[in-house]
Design an enzyme around this catalytic site. Structure first.
Site, PDB file in Angstrom:
ATOM      1  N   VAL A  71       0.829  -1.204   0.000  1.00 55.80           N
ATOM      2  CA  VAL A  71       0.000   0.000   0.000  1.00 55.80           C
ATOM      3  C   VAL A  71       0.865   1.256   0.000  1.00 55.80           C
ATOM      4  CG1 VAL A  71      -1.683   1.315   1.360  1.00 55.80           C
ATOM      5  CG2 VAL A  71      -1.980  -1.148   1.042  1.00 55.80           C
ATOM      6  N   LEU A  73       2.044   3.079   2.728  1.00 51.56           N
ATOM      7  CA  LEU A  73       1.816   4.062   3.795  1.00 51.56           C
ATOM      8  C   LEU A  73       0.934   5.227   3.361  1.00 51.56           C
ATOM      9  CD1 LEU A  73       5.407   4.139   5.329  1.00 51.56           C
ATOM     10  CD2 LEU A  73       3.374   3.150   6.383  1.00 51.56           C
ATOM     11  N   CYS A 129      11.157   1.282   7.341  1.00 48.10           N
ATOM     12  CA  CYS A 129      11.169   2.240   6.235  1.00 48.10           C
ATOM     13  C   CYS A 129      12.590   2.406   5.685  1.00 48.10           C
ATOM     14  CB  CYS A 129      10.650   3.596   6.709  1.00 48.10           C
ATOM     15  SG  CYS A 129       8.976   3.519   7.337  1.00 48.10           S
ATOM     16  N   THR A 265      -4.292  -8.653  10.101  1.00 47.02           N
ATOM     17  CA  THR A 265      -4.837  -9.183   8.852  1.00 47.02           C
ATOM     18  C   THR A 265      -6.175  -9.881   9.042  1.00 47.02           C
ATOM     19  OG1 THR A 265      -2.627  -9.395   7.902  1.00 47.02           O
ATOM     20  CG2 THR A 265      -4.347 -10.735   6.920  1.00 47.02           C
TER      21      THR A 265
END
Length: 303
Positions: A71, A73, A129, A265
């Site tokens: 996705v 972030l 990150c 999830t």
């Protein structure tokens, strides 16, 4: 009735269930199903310094036993969160954890300083990150970079600081110890494993980003192993996550060394999972005459 309260770095959670960052948004959608006070806490969607659109689609793919996501972030930025989402969250009767992500230590520090002035209970530092100043390697993949960004943020963060560890490393215990030494108040682990799927017709990766983060039930054995390894190396609390879908998974994670857990999830397939997990957990504690859920932490008996 068993006591479900847990304490992480001075923050009291009504129970050990925390919604994992990136799977719960800011909670508004799930509040249509049940009060957010059902949860011990909410780890908010990962925040960046400025609004971020995320990666182009396709960015989600199913896998056996889980899902891949890239996705990227997507989020409205830290200022929007503080102005628009946090006031509502503060009224929901649950602990609020702000998850932050950045591409430079300076970005992390600016967000930590800003959130220290806001009404969040804890800051969760996502070190999966890429560090653009160091060639793009993730902050969390070496002891040196993980400790450096933690120490930098620690100087600006006045809230309890929880560091979210990447599993894409050779020795999770070493990383955990380095982050603890740099000033972390708690650890959350594990973040997603890097994975990939390929479309047989086009022969291209299913995800536009080629690879993505693997989450879901398939991760549980890896997460348990890493929580067990890390919790044996550090004195600070560990919040376990990765593949938790049932109350049995929660008990395993606590026994492995976690003081609380995050669920993620499973919420995509069953938004009521937290309610079911709490019912099962409470029944287990009562049936086994365990007075407090905190008594399970680290009680695994290795051979």
């Amino acid at each position: 009735m068993a006591d479900l309260q847990v304490n992480i770095a001075g923050v009291t959670f009504g129970n050990p269930l925390i919604a994992a960052s990136g799977t719960f948004g800011f909670g508004r959608e799930f509040a249509q199903f049940y009060p957010l006070s059902t949860l011990g806490g909410v780890a908010c969607k990962g925040l960046t310094l400025r609004e971020r659109a995320g990666n182009p689609p396709p960015r989600i793919a199913e896998t056996p036993g889980g899902m891949l996501n890239s996705v990227g972030l997507q989020n409205p930025g830290v200022e929007h969160f503080i102005r628009e989402d946090l006031p509502w969250l503060r009224e929901q009767g649950t602990a609020v954890i702000a998850n932050i992500a950045g591409n430079t230590p300076e970005e992390y520090c600016k967000m930590a300083e800003r959130l220290s002035e806001a009404e969040v209970d804890m800051v969760e530092l996502n070190i999966s990150c890429p560090n653009v100043k160091q060639g793009g390697a993730a902050f969390g993949t070496s002891c040196e970079s993980a400790a450096a960004v933690t120490a930098a943020v620690r100087r600006y963060c006045k809230k309890p600081l929880m560091v979210k560890l990447s599993p894409n490393v050779t020795d999770i215990g070493e990383i955990a110890a380095a982050v603890e030494g740099a000033g972390a108040d708690a650890l959350s682990m594990i973040n997603t494993l890097t994975g990939m799927r390929i479309d047989l017709r086009t022969r291209r990766p299913i995800l536009k980003n080629n690879t993505g983060g693997l989450s879901g039930p398939a991760l549980l054995p890896v997460a348990l192993r890493m929580v067990w390894q890390a919790s044996s190396r550090v004195k600070i609390p560990v919040v376990g996550l990765g593949g938790i879908s049932t109350w049995r998974d929660v008990v395993e994670m606590l026994l492995a060394g976690a003081s609380a857990v995050q669920i993620g999830t499973v919420l995509f397939s069953d938004p009521y999972a937290p309610v079911k997990i709490l019912e099962g957990l409470e029944a287990y504690l009562n049936e086994n005459e365990i007075p407090a859920v905190s008594e399970l932490t680290g009680k695994v008996k290795p051979w």
